[in-house]
Write an enzyme that holds these catalytic residues in place. Structure first.
Site, PDB file in Angstrom:
ATOM      1  N   LEU A 111       0.800  -1.354  -0.028  1.00 33.49           N
ATOM      2  CA  LEU A 111       0.168  -0.481   0.193  1.00 33.49           C
ATOM      3  C   LEU A 111       0.939   0.854   0.063  1.00 33.49           C
ATOM      4  O   LEU A 111       1.641   0.852   0.478  1.00 33.49           O
ATOM      5  CB  LEU A 111      -0.909   0.080   1.002  1.00 33.49           C
ATOM      6  CG  LEU A 111      -1.941  -0.878   0.976  1.00 33.49           C
ATOM      7  CD1 LEU A 111      -2.610  -0.914   2.698  1.00 33.49           C
ATOM      8  CD2 LEU A 111      -2.784  -0.444   0.155  1.00 33.49           C
ATOM      9  N   ASP A 112       0.189   2.327  -1.137  1.00 34.53           N
ATOM     10  CA  ASP A 112       1.382   3.106  -0.505  1.00 34.53           C
ATOM     11  C   ASP A 112       1.715   4.123  -0.045  1.00 34.53           C
ATOM     12  O   ASP A 112       0.610   4.141   1.140  1.00 34.53           O
ATOM     13  CB  ASP A 112       1.565   4.330  -2.399  1.00 34.53           C
ATOM     14  CG  ASP A 112      -0.346   4.670  -2.148  1.00 34.53           C
ATOM     15  OD1 ASP A 112      -0.532   5.334  -0.868  1.00 34.53           O
ATOM     16  OD2 ASP A 112      -0.628   5.062  -2.910  1.00 34.53           O
ATOM     17  N   LYS A 113       2.187   5.320   0.358  1.00 34.74           N
ATOM     18  CA  LYS A 113       2.321   5.844   1.613  1.00 34.74           C
ATOM     19  C   LYS A 113       0.997   6.782   2.465  1.00 34.74           C
ATOM     20  O   LYS A 113       0.581   6.362   2.907  1.00 34.74           O
ATOM     21  CB  LYS A 113       3.596   7.247   1.786  1.00 34.74           C
ATOM     22  CG  LYS A 113       3.570   7.957   3.124  1.00 34.74           C
ATOM     23  CD  LYS A 113       5.031   8.861   2.406  1.00 34.74           C
ATOM     24  CE  LYS A 113       5.020   9.630   3.848  1.00 34.74           C
ATOM     25  NZ  LYS A 113       5.778  10.976   3.262  1.00 34.74           N
ATOM     26  N   ALA A 114       0.463   7.157   1.066  1.00 38.87           N
ATOM     27  CA  ALA A 114      -0.782   8.025   1.487  1.00 38.87           C
ATOM     28  C   ALA A 114      -2.316   6.939   1.859  1.00 38.87           C
ATOM     29  O   ALA A 114      -3.137   7.919   2.020  1.00 38.87           O
ATOM     30  CB  ALA A 114      -0.914   8.676   0.938  1.00 38.87           C
ATOM     31  N   SER A 115      -1.892   5.738   1.504  1.00 42.54           N
ATOM     32  CA  SER A 115      -3.074   4.579   1.429  1.00 42.54           C
ATOM     33  C   SER A 115      -2.994   3.917   3.201  1.00 42.54           C
ATOM     34  O   SER A 115      -1.703   3.798   3.671  1.00 42.54           O
ATOM     35  CB  SER A 115      -3.328   3.846   0.595  1.00 42.54           C
ATOM     36  OG  SER A 115      -3.608   4.383  -1.000  1.00 42.54           O
TER      37      SER A 115
END
Length: 253
Positions: A111-115
């Protein structure tokens, strides 16, 4: 069935990973540091092909043996990167696992940093490979806050497919409106497989931003009420459901 005359060979860094001792990148570091020996000799080549059933592999002077398999679900908070070590010094998901008495575990996907939301971890590399195999069509469910309302035509466009800004075609398996506010809305989006940042990139093509993105399910595992930043073991029922959904084991070299 493989014949006795042709034992299965794997590269050394893969062998350490398959034993559940380290990620492939960490295994490579151990090998290059001279901490691994094979058949009585220090092995500094991560690509050395070995037979896990026959070759004596030692790490730090001790025989490398398979360790118990662990399977965890984490509710990833926003702001953490999905990696063991970040070259930019950013906080990682492993900060959530430090209090657990578990061996080395690797994330199953990212999951990316913002997710936010559901992220699986395991030291069972064959299991992880099956979960990640796009040919298995394992559904991943996301709740997505969108910066504006989308029309039915735009929802249909997500289902039928769009061309991302780099020219890659992409589509979702399913999308529906969960709720709509005065300005923005929440969507439920289902993917099989998935490109890097696929949902954000698809909505960007439609001129919509994504303030929040939460993964709420991977196959049979639901995020449920797992507190943010906390992890739990997968249940026997969940593991059995994954086995049924992902099909038979497939060994990879």
């Amino acid at each position: 069935m493989r014949s006795a005359e042709k034992p299965r060979l794997v590269v050394l860094e893969r062998a350490l990973s398959k034993l559940g001792l380290a990620s492939r990148s960490e295994a490579r570091r151990l090998i290059l540091a001279g901490r691994v020996s094979v058949r009585g000799r220090v092995a500094r080549d991560p690509n050395l092909r070995v037979c896990m059933e026959r070759d004596a592999i030692l790490v730090g002077g001790e025989r490398a043996k398979p360790i118990a398999k662990h399977y965890l679900a984490l509710n990833k908070p926003r702001g953490l990167v999905t990696t063991a070590q970040d070259e930019r010094g950013r906080a990682t998901v492993y900060e959530c696992l430090r209090a657990l008495k578990a061996p080395w575990l690797a994330p199953v996907g990212r999951l990316d940093k913002a997710s936010e939301g559901l992220l699986l971890f395991t030291n069972d590399t064959a299991w992880a490979d099956r979960i990640l195999d796009p040919a298995r069509h394992l559904p991943k469910v996301y709740h997505v806050q969108v910066s504006r309302h989308l029309t039915e035509a735009e929802l249909d466009q997500l289902r039928s497919g769009v061309v991302l800004r780099d020219g890659t075609p992409a589509r979702v398996e399913g999308v529906r409106v969960l709720r709509a506010g005065r300005v923005n809305c929440w969507l439920e989006i289902v993917l099989h497989g998935g490109l890097n940042r696929q949902i954000r990139r698809m909505l960007a093509v439609l001129g919509a931003e994504v303030p929040r993105l939460v993964r709420v399910a991977i196959g049979p595992v639901q995020l449920g009420d797992l507190p943010k930043g906390q992890a739990r073991p997968l249940t026997a029922a969940e593991l059995q459901a994954f086995k049924s959904a992902s099909g038979p084991s497939r060994e990879l070299s």
